[in-house]
Design a protein around this motif. Structure first.
Motif, PDB file in Angstrom:
ATOM      1  N   LEU A  90       0.822  -1.205   0.000  1.00 52.19           N
ATOM      2  CA  LEU A  90       0.000   0.000   0.000  1.00 52.19           C
ATOM      3  C   LEU A  90       0.860   1.260   0.000  1.00 52.19           C
ATOM      4  N   SER A  91       2.139   1.102   0.359  1.00 56.59           N
ATOM      5  CA  SER A  91       3.088   2.220   0.380  1.00 56.59           C
ATOM      6  C   SER A  91       4.386   1.737  -0.245  1.00 56.59           C
ATOM      7  N   PRO A  92       4.458   1.695  -1.592  1.00 50.95           N
ATOM      8  CA  PRO A  92       5.585   1.069  -2.285  1.00 50.95           C
ATOM      9  C   PRO A  92       6.954   1.628  -1.922  1.00 50.95           C
ATOM     10  N   GLU A  93       7.022   2.883  -1.485  1.00 48.56           N
ATOM     11  CA  GLU A  93       8.327   3.461  -1.156  1.00 48.56           C
ATOM     12  C   GLU A  93       8.928   2.851   0.107  1.00 48.56           C
ATOM     13  N   THR A  94       8.106   2.158   0.876  1.00 48.69           N
ATOM     14  CA  THR A  94       8.598   1.573   2.122  1.00 48.69           C
ATOM     15  C   THR A  94       9.495   0.378   1.877  1.00 48.69           C
ATOM     16  N   GLY A  95       9.149  -0.461   0.917  1.00 48.09           N
ATOM     17  CA  GLY A  95       9.902  -1.682   0.685  1.00 48.09           C
ATOM     18  C   GLY A  95       9.520  -2.759   1.683  1.00 48.09           C
ATOM     19  N   ARG A  96      10.017  -3.967   1.475  1.00 49.70           N
ATOM     20  CA  ARG A  96       9.709  -5.067   2.377  1.00 49.70           C
ATOM     21  C   ARG A  96      10.449  -4.878   3.686  1.00 49.70           C
ATOM     22  N   ARG A  97       9.746  -5.178   4.799  1.00 48.81           N
ATOM     23  CA  ARG A  97      10.330  -4.973   6.115  1.00 48.81           C
ATOM     24  C   ARG A  97       9.973  -6.139   7.029  1.00 48.81           C
ATOM     25  N   ARG A  98      10.855  -6.381   7.992  1.00 49.69           N
ATOM     26  CA  ARG A  98      10.583  -7.356   9.056  1.00 49.69           C
ATOM     27  C   ARG A  98      10.366  -6.589  10.352  1.00 49.69           C
ATOM     28  N   LEU A  99       9.649  -7.205  11.278  1.00 52.03           N
ATOM     29  CA  LEU A  99       9.397  -6.552  12.555  1.00 52.03           C
ATOM     30  C   LEU A  99      10.463  -6.929  13.576  1.00 52.03           C
ATOM     31  N   ILE A 100      10.841  -5.969  14.384  1.00 50.08           N
ATOM     32  CA  ILE A 100      11.815  -6.169  15.449  1.00 50.08           C
ATOM     33  C   ILE A 100      11.065  -6.517  16.725  1.00 50.08           C
ATOM     34  N   CYS A 101      11.498  -7.551  17.401  1.00 46.10           N
ATOM     35  CA  CYS A 101      10.811  -7.982  18.624  1.00 46.10           C
ATOM     36  C   CYS A 101      10.927  -6.916  19.713  1.00 46.10           C
ATOM     37  N   ARG A 102       9.862  -6.765  20.472  1.00 47.24           N
ATOM     38  CA  ARG A 102       9.813  -5.809  21.577  1.00 47.24           C
ATOM     39  C   ARG A 102       9.130  -6.466  22.763  1.00 47.24           C
ATOM     40  N   ARG A 103       9.574  -6.149  23.971  1.00 46.61           N
ATOM     41  CA  ARG A 103       8.972  -6.692  25.183  1.00 46.61           C
ATOM     42  C   ARG A 103       8.812  -5.580  26.206  1.00 46.61           C
ATOM     43  N   GLY A 104       7.586  -5.385  26.655  1.00 46.23           N
ATOM     44  CA  GLY A 104       7.325  -4.407  27.707  1.00 46.23           C
ATOM     45  C   GLY A 104       7.452  -2.967  27.274  1.00 46.23           C
ATOM     46  N   GLU A 105       7.289  -2.693  25.982  1.00 45.85           N
ATOM     47  CA  GLU A 105       7.426  -1.324  25.490  1.00 45.85           C
ATOM     48  C   GLU A 105       6.069  -0.630  25.455  1.00 45.85           C
TER      49      GLU A 105
ATOM     50  N   LEU B 296       2.710  -0.961  13.077  1.00 41.34           N
ATOM     51  CA  LEU B 296       3.775  -1.897  13.435  1.00 41.34           C
ATOM     52  C   LEU B 296       4.919  -1.828  12.447  1.00 41.34           C
ATOM     53  N   LEU B 297       4.609  -1.735  11.153  1.00 43.85           N
ATOM     54  CA  LEU B 297       5.660  -1.626  10.140  1.00 43.85           C
ATOM     55  C   LEU B 297       6.464  -0.352  10.318  1.00 43.85           C
ATOM     56  N   HIS B 298       5.779   0.731  10.607  1.00 40.08           N
ATOM     57  CA  HIS B 298       6.468   2.021  10.741  1.00 40.08           C
ATOM     58  C   HIS B 298       7.337   2.082  11.984  1.00 40.08           C
ATOM     59  N   ARG B 299       6.780   1.615  13.101  1.00 38.20           N
ATOM     60  CA  ARG B 299       7.502   1.789  14.360  1.00 38.20           C
ATOM     61  C   ARG B 299       8.504   0.676  14.642  1.00 38.20           C
ATOM     62  N   TYR B 300       8.181  -0.547  14.250  1.00 34.44           N
ATOM     63  CA  TYR B 300       9.042  -1.672  14.610  1.00 34.44           C
ATOM     64  C   TYR B 300       9.637  -2.388  13.401  1.00 34.44           C
ATOM     65  N   GLY B 301       9.428  -1.844  12.217  1.00 32.51           N
ATOM     66  CA  GLY B 301       9.940  -2.499  11.022  1.00 32.51           C
ATOM     67  C   GLY B 301      11.367  -2.085  10.685  1.00 32.51           C
ATOM     68  N   GLU B 302      12.108  -3.003  10.089  1.00 32.16           N
ATOM     69  CA  GLU B 302      13.425  -2.689   9.553  1.00 32.16           C
ATOM     70  C   GLU B 302      13.510  -3.299   8.160  1.00 32.16           C
ATOM     71  N   PRO B 303      14.203  -2.631   7.227  1.00 35.37           N
ATOM     72  CA  PRO B 303      14.270  -3.138   5.851  1.00 35.37           C
ATOM     73  C   PRO B 303      14.899  -4.525   5.795  1.00 35.37           C
ATOM     74  N   ILE B 304      14.337  -5.378   4.958  1.00 34.58           N
ATOM     75  CA  ILE B 304      14.944  -6.679   4.695  1.00 34.58           C
ATOM     76  C   ILE B 304      16.076  -6.466   3.699  1.00 34.58           C
ATOM     77  N   GLU B 305      17.246  -7.016   3.994  1.00 32.42           N
ATOM     78  CA  GLU B 305      18.435  -6.801   3.166  1.00 32.42           C
ATOM     79  C   GLU B 305      18.136  -7.173   1.724  1.00 32.42           C
ATOM     80  N   GLY B 306      18.517  -6.256   0.812  1.00 31.74           N
ATOM     81  CA  GLY B 306      18.323  -6.522  -0.602  1.00 31.74           C
ATOM     82  C   GLY B 306      16.964  -6.120  -1.116  1.00 31.74           C
ATOM     83  N   SER B 307      16.119  -5.561  -0.224  1.00 31.51           N
ATOM     84  CA  SER B 307      14.788  -5.149  -0.644  1.00 31.51           C
ATOM     85  C   SER B 307      14.504  -3.763  -0.105  1.00 31.51           C
TER      86      SER B 307
END
Length: 261
Positions: A124-139, A176-187
């Motif tokens: 839905l936001s092509p400029e973002t690219g594919r991302r994975r979520l970073i685990c968070r606990r108690g945030e 979740l993608l915006h706050r906890y996402g990080e780019p997947i390498e190569g994408s």
């Protein structure tokens, strides 16, 4: 047992509450969004273990009241009991499953979110690219807390997921993608060529634009430094502070305190 998008209600079984109400929807294309309202009292006659099976999904828990539990390691031992305050979250990847031992009553919203759902959200936001979520606990997460309040209204209704659940589901995944996402390498997205400097933890925006936005947001004292960092595309406050100092010579807190606008 594996969790899949066609049998999301089984997450209540994992918590020992098979009767727990569950809402599901397909918010974008194929992948299913699922949220279950969990209310589990500790039981004196058992270990109070919760085991989530392997799945190509993320598991998100939003705590509706303070709770205490420990992680169960692969060898069966437990970590130190940790307190999770109301309004905080726990976000984990279920690639290897997950297990906890409850030490208190648990009242929460439990989400099972297929990774395919985040791929669809990113489209839905092509400029973002594919991302994975970073685990968070108690945030603490005020956005999810507010969206969780909206979801509680659905559970208070007839038990059937109404049409408005879809935009709430999309909003949760996008956040979740915006706050906890990080780019997947190569994408990466289309905006990579516009970067002045690329470092982990930033979205693909020109660095000068990010810092200009940060300066503007710092004038709003209702926003925390973490809020400013996230609003400007930084997923890590420490990284935001390092970049800001490199560009301005002072930390964001000093900039705000001195009113350097």
């Amino acid at each position: 047992m594996n969790l899949n998008s066609k049998d999301m209600a089984c997450v209540g079984i994992c918590f020992g509450t098979p009767e727990a109400p569950c809402l599901t929807t397909v918010p974008i294309r194929d992948a299913t969004f699922s949220v279950t309202s969990i209310c589990r009292e500790p039981r004196a006659d058992e270990a109070n273990d919760v085991r989530l099976p392997v799945s190509e999904s993320y598991f998100l828990m939003l705590y509706l009241e303070d709770a205490e539990h420990a992680d169960i390691r692969a060898d069966g031992s437990c970590t130190k009991v940790r307190r999770f305050a109301r309004g905080t979250i726990c976000l984990v990847d279920l690639a290897d499953g997950a297990a906890i031992r409850l030490n208190s009553r648990l009242r929460s919203l439990a989400f099972v979110l297929p990774k395919a759902l985040f791929s669809e959200t990113a489209e839905l936001s092509p400029e973002t690219g594919r991302r994975r979520l970073i685990c968070r606990r108690g945030e603490p997460d005020s956005v999810l807390r507010n969206l969780g309040t909206a979801l509680l209204a659905f559970f208070a209704g007839t038990g059937t997921a109404p049409a408005p659940l879809r935009p709430v589901a999309v909003a949760i995944c996008a956040h979740l993608l915006h706050r906890y996402g990080e780019p997947i390498e190569g994408s990466v997205g289309k905006a990579q060529g516009a970067l002045v400097r690329e470092e982990p933890g930033t979205t693909l925006r020109p660095l000068a634009t990010q810092i200009d936005r940060a300066k503007s947001h710092l004038a709003n004292h209702a926003l925390s430094l973490a809020d400013v960092a996230h609003a400007c595309g930084f997923d890590d406050l420490g990284h935001f502070e390092r970049v800001f100092v490199g560009e301005t010579g002072v930390t964001p807190s000093v900039w705000r305190r001195r009113g350097l606008h």
